[in-house]
Write an enzyme that holds these catalytic residues in place. Structure first.
Site, mmCIF file in Angstrom:
data_model
loop_
_atom_site.group_PDB
_atom_site.id
_atom_site.type_symbol
_atom_site.label_atom_id
_atom_site.label_comp_id
_atom_site.label_asym_id
_atom_site.label_seq_id
_atom_site.Cartn_x
_atom_site.Cartn_y
_atom_site.Cartn_z
ATOM 1 N N ASP A 83 0.820 -1.213 0.000
ATOM 2 C CA ASP A 83 0.000 0.000 0.000
ATOM 3 C C ASP A 83 0.853 1.262 0.000
ATOM 4 O O ASP A 83 0.374 2.347 0.330
ATOM 5 C CB ASP A 83 -0.939 0.002 1.212
ATOM 6 C CG ASP A 83 -0.170 -0.028 2.522
ATOM 7 O OD1 ASP A 83 1.066 -0.092 2.478
ATOM 8 O OD2 ASP A 83 -0.810 0.017 3.590
ATOM 9 N N CYS A 86 4.735 -0.072 2.780
ATOM 10 C CA CYS A 86 5.244 -1.393 3.147
ATOM 11 C C CYS A 86 6.630 -1.326 3.771
ATOM 12 O O CYS A 86 6.928 -2.078 4.691
ATOM 13 C CB CYS A 86 5.238 -2.313 1.943
ATOM 14 S SG CYS A 86 6.047 -1.606 0.511
ATOM 15 N N HIS A 260 8.092 -2.960 -3.855
ATOM 16 C CA HIS A 260 7.549 -3.565 -2.638
ATOM 17 C C HIS A 260 8.614 -4.187 -1.727
ATOM 18 O O HIS A 260 9.623 -4.706 -2.192
ATOM 19 C CB HIS A 260 6.531 -4.642 -3.016
ATOM 20 C CG HIS A 260 5.813 -5.195 -1.833
ATOM 21 N ND1 HIS A 260 5.047 -4.416 -0.997
ATOM 22 C CD2 HIS A 260 5.785 -6.439 -1.305
ATOM 23 C CE1 HIS A 260 4.567 -5.168 -0.031
ATOM 24 N NE2 HIS A 260 5.005 -6.388 -0.189
#
Lengths: 266, 327
Positions: A83, A86, A260
């Protein structure tokens, strides 16, 4: 005269367009966020590293080779919700988890953390707006002092209110450190922005992704060493890692895939 | 109030703190929650000195989302001011065109200072923004002192501490200007969006017909918002019809003066069109556009004919000369 009017009307049009686009984009972003939220907990349970293998096609040799390489050093992974927060969430959880059975380090960290608010206030952050975030962060550290079982910490990190407040505070710490050391970090900021502008646009708002510069700043602000394994489409078959700050003895290990961060365990 | 809310809620905790922090009015701003709702506040801000808003005190509402401070507050001006539309939600928000975003460490005070800093900036056609003339703004500033809020019982004459000669606004003023550059105000409610969209299309069409020779590039650009407007019009019609023109989503009607001012602002655009029949605007601009188009086509034909006549005359003369020579 006519031209002027046309120009101003074009400005108005852009206003209309950008609003319509923005609303559509925001609505779509919300939908995507909701979908992501439904399928990913903020911080997942610890899983076997083999889950990674299943995420990529068998004939995706670049990634399959790199996952094998990752196996040499790590056995488990804990995923975080993608989101935009992270990195902070992964860092926050992994670090507190690592301190659960190391009360000496925990006390050191507690001292750094409790002093950090004062540093921020001295830098010009408004005390009453940041103290809730700081308190939440300190509450979690105190929770760790009681040596709870892991599930309790995990529950706290999956409580959106608590979890997001921790993210906000880690963002503030990152921003504070960048601004304190602005003469150094200024050279690494793109787009002709000042460090302050960078912090206001890329660090403090939620959901803004983190890059090297954020990681360096947070690692140094809290005096915690972080190792990041970089796994991308680059050739070579091995995963490269980087320790922040350089030469440190890392306690926590993060896996970076483009856009990510997840947590790795040996 | 304490008993009514869950003190464990982060928003409640934070808002209680902010209410205490902002309890006493300053010379420049004051805001407090409504007695029965911690998530709705009323505020008053002083118009910045050295601007057309000097001497004005403006009142408005702040609506806090349940996720506050993770999500930004919405701000609604209630006093006519000539810079922000009255009764329309402007929020400190995200926009793909402006990288600035709400930060959880900002507060209601930040928002108030941002409003003050934002007042002298140009509206530039942004949604929820107005670009009144300096005279009109000064008149509204003067009049703003008479405003009395029915909801919170606040009178603008006594809402803020009086400015004293010793009070040095420069620090606050500087902060306000800095914030104004960071924060982006944007309209939010959908019905107000439709209203502004049609207004946008409206004024666009009028300017291009004034500008007569419209290039095809402009034409293309001009078509874009209109298509949106056409698409939006069914819902716009439903939502807007019961409301007076440019009516805010709150249903609060504009003062006649305000409406007159708005009409002045868009002078010559309505041309006696019934303002209440907004959906009718959609086809109308196209017609105007076509007229101006026909006009230039006729002009081109006329000029071509004139040119042809001249050439013929020249040839004729040349031939005459030739004839003369031969004879």
């Amino acid at each position: 005269m006519a031209e002027e009017q046309q120009e101003s009307s074009q400005g108005e049009m852009e206003g209309v367009n950008c609003l319509a686009y923005d609303e559509a984009i925001i609505a779509q972003q919300d939908r995507i966020q909701q979908e992501i939220a439904n399928s990913n907990p903020l911080v997942s349970d610890r899983q076997d590293l083999s889950v990674l293998q299943r995420e990529y096609a068998d004939d995706d040799t670049v990634y399959q080779l790199k996952i094998k390489d990752l196996y040499k050093k790590y056995s488990y992974i804990r995923k975080t919700r993608p989101d935009g927060n992270c990195f902070y969430r992964a860092f926050g959880f992994a670090h507190l988890e690592s301190l659960l059975d190391d009360s000496k380090e925990l006390q050191k960290f507690k001292a750094v953390a409790s002093k950090s608010k004062l540093d921020l206030v001295n830098e010009g952050f408004t005390e009453f707006t940041i103290e809730d975030f700081h308190n939440t962060f300190m509450d979690l550290i105190e929770l760790c002092e009681k040596q709870p079982n892991l599930q309790e910490l995990l529950n706290s990190f999956n409580d959106q209110n608590v979890s997001d407040y921790v993210v906000v505070y880690l963002r503030l710490l990152t921003s504070g450190y960048l601004q304190r050391e602005h003469s150094f970090f200024q050279h690494f900021i793109e787009g002709g922005r000042s460090v302050k502008e960078f912090c206001q646009q890329e660090v403090e708002p939620m959901s803004k992704e983190s890059d090297h510069i954020h990681i360096i700043a947070l690692a140094q602000a809290l005096n915690v060493s972080i190792l990041v394994e970089y796994m991308d489409r680059g050739e070579g078959g091995t995963v490269n890692h980087h320790v922040f700050p350089e030469g440190g003895d890392p306690r926590i290990f993060l896996l970076y895939r483009p856009g990510h961060y997840d947590i790795l365990y040996k | 109030m304490e008993g009514k809310y869950n003190l464990k809620s982060p928003a409640v905790k934070r808002l209680m703190k902010e209410a205490a922090e902002l309890r006493d009015p300053t010379e420049h701003y004051h805001a407090q929650p409504l007695e029965d709702n911690l998530f709705e506040w009323h505020f008053s801000v002083r118009g910045p000195p050295d601007s057309d808003f000097d001497g004005g005190v403006y009142h408005g509402r702040i609506v806090l989302p349940p996720e506050y401070p993770m999500k930004p507050p919405s701000i609604i001006l209630l006093t006519p001011n000539g810079r922000f539309e009255v009764g329309k939600k402007i929020c400190l928000s995200i926009s793909g065109h402006h990288p600035e975003t709400w930060q959880p460490s900002w507060s209601i005070r930040t928002a108030l200072i941002a409003i003050i800093g934002f007042m002298p900036t140009k509206g530039e056609g942004a949604i929820g923004s107005l670009d009144y003339t300096p005279e009109e703004r000064r008149a509204l500033a003067k009049k703003s002192q008479d405003f009395c809020c029915e909801t919170c019982g606040c009178s603008m004459r006594s809402a803020l501490l009086t400015l004293t000669p010793n009070s040095n606004p420069s620090a606050e003023d500087h902060q306000a200007k800095r914030l104004a550059q960071q924060i982006n105000f944007k309209a939010e409610s959908s019905s107000s969006r439709h209203a502004s969209e049609s207004r946008g299309a409206e004024s666009e069409s009028s300017t291009s017909s004034q500008g007569d020779a419209s290039t095809s590039a402009e034409q293309e650009a001009a078509d874009e918002p209109r298509t949106e407007q056409v698409e939006a019009s069914p819902s716009a019609a439903e939502e807007d019809r019961p409301l007076p023109p440019a009516a805010p989503s709150t249903g609060r009607p504009l003062s006649p003066r305000q409406r007159r001012a708005q009409q002045q602002n868009q002078q010559g655009q309505r041309d006696g069109r019934e303002p209440a029949s907004r959906p009718a605007f959609a086809p109308a601009p196209r017609q105007q556009q076509d007229e101006s188009h026909t006009g230039s086509a006729v002009l081109i034909v006329l000029l071509t004919l004139a040119l042809a006549a001249l050439i013929f005359r020249r040839i004729y003369l040349a031939q005459e000369y030739k004839f003369d020579f031969e004879l």
